[in-house]
Write a protein that holds these residues in place. Structure first.
Motif, PDB file in Angstrom:
ATOM      1  N   VAL A 195     -20.526  -2.436  12.789  1.00  0.00           N
ATOM      2  CA  VAL A 195     -19.075  -2.192  12.890  1.00  0.00           C
ATOM      3  C   VAL A 195     -18.790  -0.698  13.059  1.00  0.00           C
ATOM      4  N   VAL A 196     -19.479   0.127  12.284  1.00  0.00           N
ATOM      5  CA  VAL A 196     -19.379   1.589  12.400  1.00  0.00           C
ATOM      6  C   VAL A 196     -20.744   2.173  12.023  1.00  0.00           C
ATOM      7  N   ASP A 197     -20.941   3.474  12.329  1.00  0.00           N
ATOM      8  CA  ASP A 197     -22.191   4.107  11.876  1.00  0.00           C
ATOM      9  C   ASP A 197     -21.981   4.691  10.460  1.00  0.00           C
ATOM     10  N   ALA A 198     -23.081   5.189   9.882  1.00  0.00           N
ATOM     11  CA  ALA A 198     -23.041   5.635   8.473  1.00  0.00           C
ATOM     12  C   ALA A 198     -22.013   6.744   8.267  1.00  0.00           C
ATOM     13  N   GLU A 199     -21.999   7.698   9.201  1.00  0.00           N
ATOM     14  CA  GLU A 199     -21.100   8.844   9.033  1.00  0.00           C
ATOM     15  C   GLU A 199     -19.637   8.396   9.067  1.00  0.00           C
ATOM     16  N   THR A 200     -19.316   7.503   9.997  1.00  0.00           N
ATOM     17  CA  THR A 200     -17.927   7.026  10.094  1.00  0.00           C
ATOM     18  C   THR A 200     -17.551   6.247   8.840  1.00  0.00           C
ATOM     19  N   LEU A 201     -18.488   5.414   8.361  1.00  0.00           N
ATOM     20  CA  LEU A 201     -18.182   4.640   7.146  1.00  0.00           C
ATOM     21  C   LEU A 201     -17.873   5.582   5.980  1.00  0.00           C
ATOM     22  N   ASP A 202     -18.726   6.592   5.793  1.00  0.00           N
ATOM     23  CA  ASP A 202     -18.487   7.536   4.692  1.00  0.00           C
ATOM     24  C   ASP A 202     -17.134   8.224   4.852  1.00  0.00           C
ATOM     25  N   ASP A 203     -16.821   8.604   6.092  1.00  0.00           N
ATOM     26  CA  ASP A 203     -15.558   9.296   6.334  1.00  0.00           C
ATOM     27  C   ASP A 203     -14.357   8.403   6.006  1.00  0.00           C
ATOM     28  N   ILE A 204     -14.444   7.141   6.425  1.00  0.00           N
ATOM     29  CA  ILE A 204     -13.338   6.205   6.140  1.00  0.00           C
ATOM     30  C   ILE A 204     -13.140   6.095   4.626  1.00  0.00           C
ATOM     31  N   VAL A 205     -14.247   5.878   3.904  1.00  0.00           N
ATOM     32  CA  VAL A 205     -14.117   5.669   2.453  1.00  0.00           C
ATOM     33  C   VAL A 205     -13.615   6.936   1.761  1.00  0.00           C
ATOM     34  N   ARG A 206     -14.207   8.089   2.118  1.00  0.00           N
ATOM     35  CA  ARG A 206     -13.826   9.340   1.426  1.00  0.00           C
ATOM     36  C   ARG A 206     -12.345   9.642   1.587  1.00  0.00           C
ATOM     37  N   TYR A 207     -11.858   9.526   2.812  1.00  0.00           N
ATOM     38  CA  TYR A 207     -10.485   9.985   3.084  1.00  0.00           C
ATOM     39  C   TYR A 207      -9.448   8.854   3.061  1.00  0.00           C
ATOM     40  N   SER A 208      -9.814   7.700   2.496  1.00  0.00           N
ATOM     41  CA  SER A 208      -8.799   6.634   2.353  1.00  0.00           C
ATOM     42  C   SER A 208      -8.862   6.122   0.917  1.00  0.00           C
ATOM     43  N   ILE A 209      -9.672   5.101   0.683  1.00  0.00           N
ATOM     44  CA  ILE A 209      -9.713   4.544  -0.671  1.00  0.00           C
ATOM     45  C   ILE A 209     -10.352   5.503  -1.679  1.00  0.00           C
ATOM     46  N   GLY A 210     -11.281   6.368  -1.227  1.00  0.00           N
ATOM     47  CA  GLY A 210     -12.002   7.261  -2.147  1.00  0.00           C
ATOM     48  C   GLY A 210     -11.066   8.166  -2.922  1.00  0.00           C
ATOM     49  N   VAL A 211     -10.224   8.906  -2.205  1.00  0.00           N
ATOM     50  CA  VAL A 211      -9.339   9.848  -2.901  1.00  0.00           C
ATOM     51  C   VAL A 211      -8.365   9.112  -3.819  1.00  0.00           C
ATOM     52  N   ARG A 212      -7.875   7.969  -3.384  1.00  0.00           N
ATOM     53  CA  ARG A 212      -6.904   7.246  -4.212  1.00  0.00           C
ATOM     54  C   ARG A 212      -7.574   6.619  -5.434  1.00  0.00           C
ATOM     55  N   GLY A 217      -7.673   4.901 -10.005  1.00  0.00           N
ATOM     56  CA  GLY A 217      -8.513   3.772 -10.439  1.00  0.00           C
ATOM     57  C   GLY A 217      -8.115   2.541  -9.619  1.00  0.00           C
ATOM     58  N   PRO A 218      -8.997   1.532  -9.529  1.00  0.00           N
ATOM     59  CA  PRO A 218      -8.717   0.391  -8.642  1.00  0.00           C
ATOM     60  C   PRO A 218      -7.548  -0.485  -9.090  1.00  0.00           C
ATOM     61  N   LEU A 219      -7.355  -0.637 -10.395  1.00  0.00           N
ATOM     62  CA  LEU A 219      -6.336  -1.597 -10.845  1.00  0.00           C
ATOM     63  C   LEU A 219      -4.929  -1.015 -10.760  1.00  0.00           C
ATOM     64  N   ARG A 220      -4.772   0.250 -11.189  1.00  0.00           N
ATOM     65  CA  ARG A 220      -3.443   0.876 -11.036  1.00  0.00           C
ATOM     66  C   ARG A 220      -3.096   0.966  -9.549  1.00  0.00           C
ATOM     67  N   GLN A 221      -4.129   1.208  -8.727  1.00  0.00           N
ATOM     68  CA  GLN A 221      -3.898   1.280  -7.274  1.00  0.00           C
ATOM     69  C   GLN A 221      -3.322  -0.047  -6.753  1.00  0.00           C
ATOM     70  N   ARG A 222      -3.879  -1.164  -7.275  1.00  0.00           N
ATOM     71  CA  ARG A 222      -3.364  -2.487  -6.836  1.00  0.00           C
ATOM     72  C   ARG A 222      -1.927  -2.679  -7.319  1.00  0.00           C
ATOM     73  N   ASP A 223      -1.612  -2.231  -8.548  1.00  0.00           N
ATOM     74  CA  ASP A 223      -0.227  -2.317  -9.033  1.00  0.00           C
ATOM     75  C   ASP A 223       0.702  -1.586  -8.071  1.00  0.00           C
ATOM     76  N   LEU A 224       0.239  -0.429  -7.604  1.00  0.00           N
ATOM     77  CA  LEU A 224       1.083   0.366  -6.705  1.00  0.00           C
ATOM     78  C   LEU A 224       1.285  -0.353  -5.374  1.00  0.00           C
ATOM     79  N   ASN A 225       0.227  -1.048  -4.929  1.00  0.00           N
ATOM     80  CA  ASN A 225       0.312  -1.734  -3.617  1.00  0.00           C
ATOM     81  C   ASN A 225       1.065  -3.056  -3.703  1.00  0.00           C
ATOM     82  N   GLY A 226       1.055  -3.684  -4.887  1.00  0.00           N
ATOM     83  CA  GLY A 226       1.693  -4.998  -5.047  1.00  0.00           C
ATOM     84  C   GLY A 226       0.640  -6.089  -5.166  1.00  0.00           C
TER      85      GLY A 226
END
Ligand SMILES: NC(=O)c1ccc[n+]([C@@H]2O[C@H](COP(=O)([O-])OP(=O)(O)OC[C@H]3O[C@@H](n4cnc5c(N)ncnc54)[C@H](O)[C@@H]3O)[C@@H](O)[C@H]2O)c1
Length: 297
Positions: A195-212, A217-226
């Motif tokens: 689907v993507v190469d290693a570098e792209t995968l790391d970049d997606i995670v770091r600059y999207s779900i990673g920082v949040r 944390g995962p559960l408060r994040q879900r509360d925020l999303n609904g």
């Protein structure tokens, strides 16, 4: 509250070295024991270069050289029978009241303590690498661990500036490694599917779900999303997520080829000589900055 002044770290590898650094940085004297003289030497050089040559640490390669201590952290290779042998040695050489911690990444505390004569003073203390910097330590009581031992471990860890998190029950992999391995199973599956190469995968995670995740944390994040949105997505997505119960063939192939990551020079990335050390330095600087920003909230 008991005060801990003399620590013994068994195993001077990646984790042991930073555990010694953590204790030394908090005013304790430390003995560090490893059966491999090369590892001891590397550990000595690393500690002296970080903390100076007057650092209060004794490097020893056998139990006869181990003196008195108030707390032991077992941090040898992740192997049940090896750790059991080491825990027997620990008990044979320390006082009956000495607090004994294991830094296992996920072995059962009950299996480990099966061989011990006084398991009530034994508890899991799962640190994260680098152990001197990452705040959380999972504290995992076994069936025989006393409440006092858990309290003592929590006091010790708080005194070392950590954020101890006590688990109500021991599950394989504890909490963080269960989540980390669930994430990695899906990452490997995405790479296998191309689907993507290693570098792209790391970049997606770091600059999207990673920082949040770092902020919320995962559960408060879900509360925020609904939670209703999360339920809707779960309804169609789970059926296509990886649910294999055996290791990924991609991971097995890499390890078989000797691609072990930074230590062998290649893994998902190339690691030319010296690059790992440079990366460590940069990573530590970023961690210190990030953690200091997080502690302001
Ligand atoms: N590396 C990580 O990111 C990490 C994170 C959290 C927990 N842990 C856990 O910490 C422990 C140590 O991991 P590591 O990454 O430092 O491993 P490592 O391989 O770097 O170090 C292990 C050390 O144990 C020594 N050892 C083996 N048998 C011994 C014995 N009988 N007596 C004394 N020393 C002995 C080895 O010589 C080696 O230096 C493991 O239980 C691991 O699962 C590791």
């Amino acid at each position: 509250m008991q005060s801990y002044k003399k620590g013994l770290v068994v195993g001077a590898g990646t984790m042991g070295m930073n555990l010694a650094k953590l204790m030394l940085g908090n005013g304790m004297t430390v003995t560090i024991l490893d059966i491999d003289p090369k590892v001891l030497d590397r550990c000595r050089q690393a500690l002296q270069s970080d903390l100076g040559s007057k650092v209060q640490v004794h490097f020893v390669s056998d139990w006869l050289q181990v003196g008195e201590c108030d707390v032991v952290v077992e941090s040898v290779t992740e192997d049940l029978s090896l750790k059991q042998r080491v825990l027997k040695d620990v008990e044979a050489h320390v006082g009956d009241e000495t607090l004994i911690l294991t830094n296992t990444s996920g072995l059962s505390i009950d299996d480990l303590s099966d061989v011990m004569t006084r398991p009530e003073r034994f508890v899991g203390a799962h640190f994260f690498n680098p152990a001197d910097l990452i705040p959380t330590v999972e504290v995992i009581p076994g069936r025989s661990t006393s409440g006092t031992c858990v309290d003592d471990a929590v006091d010790l860890l708080r005194g070392l500036g950590k954020r101890p998190a006590v688990l109500k029950q021991s599950v394989p992999g504890f909490v963080a490694n269960r989540i980390q391995h669930a994430l990695m199973r899906e990452c490997l599956s995405i790479l296998e599917q191309g689907v993507v190469d290693a570098e792209t995968l790391d970049d997606i995670v770091r600059y999207s779900i990673g920082v949040r995740l770092a902020i919320n944390g995962p559960l408060r994040q879900r509360d925020l999303n609904g939670l209703d949105t999360h339920l809707n997505i779960s309804g169609y997505l789970y059926q296509s997520l990886d649910n294999r119960t055996t290791p990924s063939p991609l991971l097995e192939a890499l390890v078989e080829k000797g691609c072990l990551g930074r230590k062998s020079g290649n893994g998902f990335y190339e690691w030319p000589a010296g690059s790992g050390e440079n990366y460590d330095r940069q990573e530590r600087e970023l961690l210190v900055r990030l953690l200091s920003m997080m502690s302001e909230d």
